[in-house]
Scaffold this active site. Sequence first.
Site, PDB file in Angstrom:
ATOM      1  CE  LYS A  23      -8.128  33.707 128.234  1.00 40.70           C
ATOM      2  NZ  LYS A  23      -7.516  34.800 127.117  1.00 40.70           N
ATOM      3  NE  ARG A  98     -10.652  39.935 129.063  1.00 42.84           N
ATOM      4  CZ  ARG A  98     -10.832  39.217 127.981  1.00 42.84           C
ATOM      5  NH1 ARG A  98     -11.444  38.036 127.866  1.00 42.84           N
ATOM      6  NH2 ARG A  98     -10.231  39.636 126.615  1.00 42.84           N
ATOM      7  NE  ARG A 135      -4.162  36.624 119.026  1.00 42.41           N
ATOM      8  CZ  ARG A 135      -4.950  36.306 120.209  1.00 42.41           C
ATOM      9  NH1 ARG A 135      -4.800  35.144 120.668  1.00 42.41           N
ATOM     10  NH2 ARG A 135      -5.562  37.623 120.629  1.00 42.41           N
ATOM     11  NE  ARG A 163      -8.201  39.271 118.284  1.00 43.82           N
ATOM     12  CZ  ARG A 163      -8.197  38.804 119.699  1.00 43.82           C
ATOM     13  NH1 ARG A 163      -8.466  37.508 119.857  1.00 43.82           N
ATOM     14  NH2 ARG A 163      -8.733  39.447 120.735  1.00 43.82           N
ATOM     15  NE  ARG A 174      -6.620  42.344 123.444  1.00 46.69           N
ATOM     16  CZ  ARG A 174      -6.294  41.173 122.490  1.00 46.69           C
ATOM     17  NH1 ARG A 174      -5.634  41.263 121.514  1.00 46.69           N
ATOM     18  NH2 ARG A 174      -6.717  40.219 122.888  1.00 46.69           N
TER      19      ARG A 174
HETATM   20  P1  AMP Z   1     -10.398  37.958 123.712  1.00 47.63           P
HETATM   21  O1  AMP Z   1     -10.778  37.613 122.488  1.00 47.63           O
HETATM   22  O2  AMP Z   1     -11.068  37.186 124.813  1.00 47.63           O
HETATM   23  O3  AMP Z   1      -9.089  38.835 123.996  1.00 47.63           O
HETATM   24  O4  AMP Z   1     -11.644  39.173 123.770  1.00 47.63           O
HETATM   25  C1  AMP Z   1     -11.476  40.483 122.869  1.00 47.63           C
HETATM   26  C2  AMP Z   1     -12.062  41.920 123.633  1.00 47.63           C
HETATM   27  O5  AMP Z   1     -13.335  41.616 123.934  1.00 47.63           O
HETATM   28  C3  AMP Z   1     -11.415  42.097 124.688  1.00 47.63           C
HETATM   29  O6  AMP Z   1     -10.317  43.211 124.557  1.00 47.63           O
HETATM   30  C4  AMP Z   1     -12.555  43.170 125.527  1.00 47.63           C
HETATM   31  O7  AMP Z   1     -12.860  44.391 124.847  1.00 47.63           O
HETATM   32  C5  AMP Z   1     -13.692  42.188 125.083  1.00 47.63           C
HETATM   33  N1  AMP Z   1     -14.231  41.232 126.142  1.00 47.63           N
HETATM   34  C6  AMP Z   1     -14.259  39.887 125.744  1.00 47.63           C
HETATM   35  N2  AMP Z   1     -14.414  39.204 127.096  1.00 47.63           N
HETATM   36  C7  AMP Z   1     -14.615  40.081 127.904  1.00 47.63           C
HETATM   37  C8  AMP Z   1     -14.972  39.843 129.002  1.00 47.63           C
HETATM   38  N3  AMP Z   1     -15.252  39.024 129.916  1.00 47.63           N
HETATM   39  N4  AMP Z   1     -15.424  41.306 130.017  1.00 47.63           N
HETATM   40  C9  AMP Z   1     -15.064  42.500 129.301  1.00 47.63           C
HETATM   41  N5  AMP Z   1     -14.916  42.576 128.014  1.00 47.63           N
HETATM   42  C10 AMP Z   1     -14.589  41.422 127.326  1.00 47.63           C
END
Ligand code: AMP
Length: 223
Positions: A23, A98, A135, A163, A174
Amino acid sequence: MTATRDAMNALNVVMLGPPGAGKGTQAERLARTRGLPKISTGDILREAVQSGTELGCVAKATMEAGNLVGDDVMIGIVQERLDRDDARLGFVLDGFPRTVIQAAALDRMVDGRGPLVVLDVVVPEDILVRRLATRRICRKCGANAAPEWTDACGKCGGSLVTRVDDGVDIVRERLKVYLRQSKPLVDYYSARATFRAIDGNRPPDVVTEAVDAALESASGAAL
Ligand code: AMP
């Protein structure tokens, strides 16, 4: 098209989907072709961690454990970002909302700013685990590595790293967190005329075409 858009027919887009669904890539393409800011809450948090801000210190351990940062913190970040001038005519949100609490807050934020189109990128779980465990991202600018980037970032030349939250155990955690806390989002949105599910288990260019088609039909449904 951008020049004639006003606040009431702004293009407000949410990209939903589990980690690894692609996404982020689709959100970036969409933002570029439509001239809108792409707002990734994961990127905002990673930048904060890297620059050691107060937010970064709060978020670091939570992110590394694969858990979600608190709703109040996230809602505050997105509210502040959507209030900026470049988001007035729309935005592409990646990684937010989320939780249902975040989704309800987003509805209040976009009230009076035009419809909210919600695109859900769907990919089977075993494929997600495989994608996430391999990734890589750029250490410097955070871009997701394209398959053709062998050892350096194609955007800024930075080095490519796995990452910190992409180890296999953390990946599983996750995905578990996603299923538990974020799937209800689909229930929250799916009855809306502006909701579309997209099959993300296809080559990126094919998914991009599906995203464009879904966006057209969903924006039309909002009129
Ligand atoms: P992402 O890059 O979107 O996978 O985000 C990486 C990490 O950031 C997630 O595993 C969460 O720990 C935190 N995170 C990102 N967006 C949110 C959100 N909307 N609500 C809560 N935690 C978030």
